[in-house]
Design a protein around this motif. Structure first.
Motif, PDB file in Angstrom:
ATOM      1  N   THR A 154       0.835  -1.200   0.000  1.00  0.00           N
ATOM      2  CA  THR A 154       0.000   0.000   0.000  1.00  0.00           C
ATOM      3  C   THR A 154       0.870   1.251   0.000  1.00  0.00           C
ATOM      4  O   THR A 154       0.566   2.231  -0.685  1.00  0.00           O
ATOM      5  CB  THR A 154      -0.936  -0.002   1.218  1.00  0.00           C
ATOM      6  N   LEU A 155       1.950   1.229   0.772  1.00  0.00           N
ATOM      7  CA  LEU A 155       2.875   2.360   0.784  1.00  0.00           C
ATOM      8  C   LEU A 155       3.500   2.569  -0.589  1.00  0.00           C
ATOM      9  O   LEU A 155       3.652   3.711  -1.049  1.00  0.00           O
ATOM     10  CB  LEU A 155       3.970   2.137   1.829  1.00  0.00           C
ATOM     11  N   ALA A 156       3.820   1.479  -1.271  1.00  0.00           N
ATOM     12  CA  ALA A 156       4.393   1.589  -2.618  1.00  0.00           C
ATOM     13  C   ALA A 156       3.402   2.246  -3.578  1.00  0.00           C
ATOM     14  O   ALA A 156       3.763   3.134  -4.352  1.00  0.00           O
ATOM     15  CB  ALA A 156       4.807   0.213  -3.125  1.00  0.00           C
ATOM     16  N   TRP A 157       2.136   1.819  -3.533  1.00  0.00           N
ATOM     17  CA  TRP A 157       1.117   2.435  -4.384  1.00  0.00           C
ATOM     18  C   TRP A 157       0.952   3.915  -4.054  1.00  0.00           C
ATOM     19  O   TRP A 157       0.762   4.745  -4.940  1.00  0.00           O
ATOM     20  CB  TRP A 157      -0.227   1.722  -4.233  1.00  0.00           C
ATOM     21  N   THR A 158       1.021   4.242  -2.774  1.00  0.00           N
ATOM     22  CA  THR A 158       0.887   5.638  -2.358  1.00  0.00           C
ATOM     23  C   THR A 158       1.997   6.487  -2.961  1.00  0.00           C
ATOM     24  O   THR A 158       1.749   7.589  -3.458  1.00  0.00           O
ATOM     25  CB  THR A 158       0.923   5.730  -0.821  1.00  0.00           C
ATOM     26  N   LEU A 160       9.523  -7.973  -0.217  1.00  0.00           N
ATOM     27  CA  LEU A 160       9.595  -9.348  -0.707  1.00  0.00           C
ATOM     28  C   LEU A 160      10.653 -10.146   0.064  1.00  0.00           C
ATOM     29  O   LEU A 160      10.411 -11.298   0.454  1.00  0.00           O
ATOM     30  CB  LEU A 160       9.916  -9.362  -2.210  1.00  0.00           C
ATOM     31  N   ALA A 161      11.812  -9.528   0.313  1.00  0.00           N
ATOM     32  CA  ALA A 161      12.872 -10.217   1.068  1.00  0.00           C
ATOM     33  C   ALA A 161      12.428 -10.516   2.491  1.00  0.00           C
ATOM     34  O   ALA A 161      12.692 -11.602   3.028  1.00  0.00           O
ATOM     35  CB  ALA A 161      14.139  -9.368   1.063  1.00  0.00           C
ATOM     36  N   TYR A 162      11.718  -9.573   3.108  1.00  0.00           N
ATOM     37  CA  TYR A 162      11.221  -9.796   4.468  1.00  0.00           C
ATOM     38  C   TYR A 162      10.204 -10.937   4.485  1.00  0.00           C
ATOM     39  O   TYR A 162      10.239 -11.803   5.366  1.00  0.00           O
ATOM     40  CB  TYR A 162      10.604  -8.506   5.019  1.00  0.00           C
ATOM     41  N   ASP A 163       9.295 -10.932   3.534  1.00  0.00           N
ATOM     42  CA  ASP A 163       8.298 -12.011   3.467  1.00  0.00           C
ATOM     43  C   ASP A 163       8.970 -13.364   3.239  1.00  0.00           C
ATOM     44  O   ASP A 163       8.578 -14.372   3.826  1.00  0.00           O
ATOM     45  CB  ASP A 163       7.278 -11.743   2.361  1.00  0.00           C
ATOM     46  N   TRP A 164       9.984 -13.402   2.389  1.00  0.00           N
ATOM     47  CA  TRP A 164      10.695 -14.656   2.134  1.00  0.00           C
ATOM     48  C   TRP A 164      11.437 -15.128   3.389  1.00  0.00           C
ATOM     49  O   TRP A 164      11.492 -16.314   3.673  1.00  0.00           O
ATOM     50  CB  TRP A 164      11.670 -14.499   0.979  1.00  0.00           C
ATOM     51  N   SER A 165      12.006 -14.166   4.135  1.00  0.00           N
ATOM     52  CA  SER A 165      12.727 -14.551   5.351  1.00  0.00           C
ATOM     53  C   SER A 165      11.779 -15.067   6.431  1.00  0.00           C
ATOM     54  O   SER A 165      12.186 -15.847   7.292  1.00  0.00           O
ATOM     55  CB  SER A 165      13.545 -13.378   5.886  1.00  0.00           C
ATOM     56  N   GLN A 166      10.541 -14.647   6.413  1.00  0.00           N
ATOM     57  CA  GLN A 166       9.546 -15.115   7.364  1.00  0.00           C
ATOM     58  C   GLN A 166       8.888 -16.408   6.923  1.00  0.00           C
ATOM     59  O   GLN A 166       8.057 -16.962   7.640  1.00  0.00           O
ATOM     60  CB  GLN A 166       8.462 -14.038   7.570  1.00  0.00           C
ATOM     61  N   GLY A 167       9.226 -16.887   5.743  1.00  0.00           N
ATOM     62  CA  GLY A 167       8.651 -18.122   5.230  1.00  0.00           C
ATOM     63  C   GLY A 167       7.304 -17.935   4.563  1.00  0.00           C
ATOM     64  O   GLY A 167       6.592 -18.908   4.290  1.00  0.00           O
ATOM     65  N   ASN A 168       6.935 -16.693   4.290  1.00  0.00           N
ATOM     66  CA  ASN A 168       5.655 -16.420   3.612  1.00  0.00           C
ATOM     67  C   ASN A 168       5.794 -16.686   2.121  1.00  0.00           C
ATOM     68  O   ASN A 168       6.891 -16.659   1.562  1.00  0.00           O
ATOM     69  CB  ASN A 168       5.220 -14.975   3.843  1.00  0.00           C
ATOM     70  N   GLY A 169       4.688 -16.903   1.478  1.00  0.00           N
ATOM     71  CA  GLY A 169       4.686 -17.126   0.039  1.00  0.00           C
ATOM     72  C   GLY A 169       4.945 -15.835  -0.718  1.00  0.00           C
ATOM     73  O   GLY A 169       4.959 -14.734  -0.169  1.00  0.00           O
ATOM     74  N   THR A 170       5.133 -15.987  -2.009  1.00  0.00           N
ATOM     75  CA  THR A 170       5.411 -14.853  -2.878  1.00  0.00           C
ATOM     76  C   THR A 170       4.140 -14.392  -3.557  1.00  0.00           C
ATOM     77  O   THR A 170       3.406 -15.192  -4.132  1.00  0.00           O
ATOM     78  CB  THR A 170       6.436 -15.245  -3.957  1.00  0.00           C
ATOM     79  N   SER A 171       3.886 -13.095  -3.479  1.00  0.00           N
ATOM     80  CA  SER A 171       2.809 -12.508  -4.262  1.00  0.00           C
ATOM     81  C   SER A 171       3.364 -12.267  -5.661  1.00  0.00           C
ATOM     82  O   SER A 171       4.220 -11.402  -5.856  1.00  0.00           O
ATOM     83  CB  SER A 171       2.337 -11.197  -3.636  1.00  0.00           C
ATOM     84  N   TRP A 172       2.904 -13.047  -6.627  1.00  0.00           N
ATOM     85  CA  TRP A 172       3.471 -12.985  -7.963  1.00  0.00           C
ATOM     86  C   TRP A 172       3.219 -11.652  -8.640  1.00  0.00           C
ATOM     87  O   TRP A 172       4.057 -11.174  -9.402  1.00  0.00           O
ATOM     88  CB  TRP A 172       2.944 -14.139  -8.820  1.00  0.00           C
ATOM     89  N   LEU A 173       2.094 -11.053  -8.348  1.00  0.00           N
ATOM     90  CA  LEU A 173       1.804  -9.743  -8.929  1.00  0.00           C
ATOM     91  C   LEU A 173       2.820  -8.702  -8.435  1.00  0.00           C
ATOM     92  O   LEU A 173       3.339  -7.903  -9.208  1.00  0.00           O
ATOM     93  CB  LEU A 173       0.376  -9.316  -8.593  1.00  0.00           C
ATOM     94  N   VAL A 174       3.114  -8.750  -7.136  1.00  0.00           N
ATOM     95  CA  VAL A 174       4.094  -7.816  -6.575  1.00  0.00           C
ATOM     96  C   VAL A 174       5.488  -8.122  -7.106  1.00  0.00           C
ATOM     97  O   VAL A 174       6.257  -7.206  -7.425  1.00  0.00           O
ATOM     98  CB  VAL A 174       4.055  -7.871  -5.030  1.00  0.00           C
ATOM     99  N   LEU A 175       5.829  -9.397  -7.216  1.00  0.00           N
ATOM    100  CA  LEU A 175       7.148  -9.767  -7.741  1.00  0.00           C
ATOM    101  C   LEU A 175       7.328  -9.294  -9.182  1.00  0.00           C
ATOM    102  O   LEU A 175       8.361  -8.709  -9.538  1.00  0.00           O
ATOM    103  CB  LEU A 175       7.359 -11.279  -7.658  1.00  0.00           C
TER     104      LEU A 175
END
Length: 165
Positions: A81-85, A128-143
């Motif tokens: 959301t911050l990125a879109w802003t 994306l790096a933070y989400d990957w380090s937490q073991g969360n999946g990748t949002s392909w649209l964001v990637l």
């Protein structure tokens, strides 16, 4: 023999009273010809911005408000959301300035928008790096958007460096 001597043809420098539907010799002073028939406002006249310009500004402001509310409530930073802003707000402000005739201010918003695009790219990669380090999946649209922002930024930087030579 000139074009004016041939029957059925009018010369390119015909007077205002010669039209295609008029009889020869008839004056038509009531009908404007050419651009006078369709008056348009000058292109440089400030309009105040279109509805899309204002929509960019309003949506960016609402997204910024959402980021602040999420952070205060303890929901964490909504980095997408911050990125879109950071994309919508500078572009909306730039377009409003341009629409109102403030060309100098609109030109000054160009580097701000470029800086915000670089910040958005960094925020997206960090998120994306933070989400990957937490073991969360990748949002392909964001990637995909992050990769496209990176490639576009690199192409812009190369073009800018080549223009400076």
């Amino acid at each position: 023999m000139s074009a004016g001597d041939q029957p059925g043809r009018t010369p390119l420098t015909a007077s205002a009273d010669a039209t295609t539907d008029a009889t020869p010799g008839a004056a038509v002073a009531d009908k404007p010809i050419g651009t006078a028939a369709h008056p348009r406002p000058p292109a440089d006249a400030p309009t105040g911005g279109s509805a899309m310009d204002w929509a960019l500004l309003v949506c960016g402001s609402l997204l910024l408000l959402g980021v602040v509310v999420d952070a205060v409530e303890g929901a964490g930073l909504a980095w997408v959301t911050l990125a879109w802003t950071l994309i919508l707000l500078p572009e909306g402000v730039r377009r409003i300035f341009a629409g109102r005739g403030h060309t100098r201010r609109a030109e000054l918003m160009g580097p701000v928008a470029a800086l915000c695009a670089a910040a958005v790219t960094a925020i997206c990669w960090a998120g994306l790096a933070y989400d990957w380090s937490q073991g969360n999946g990748t949002s392909w649209l964001v990637l995909i958007a992050t990769v496209l922002l990176t490639v576009g930024g690199a192409a812009w930087l190369v073009r800018w460096l080549l223009e400076r030579r």
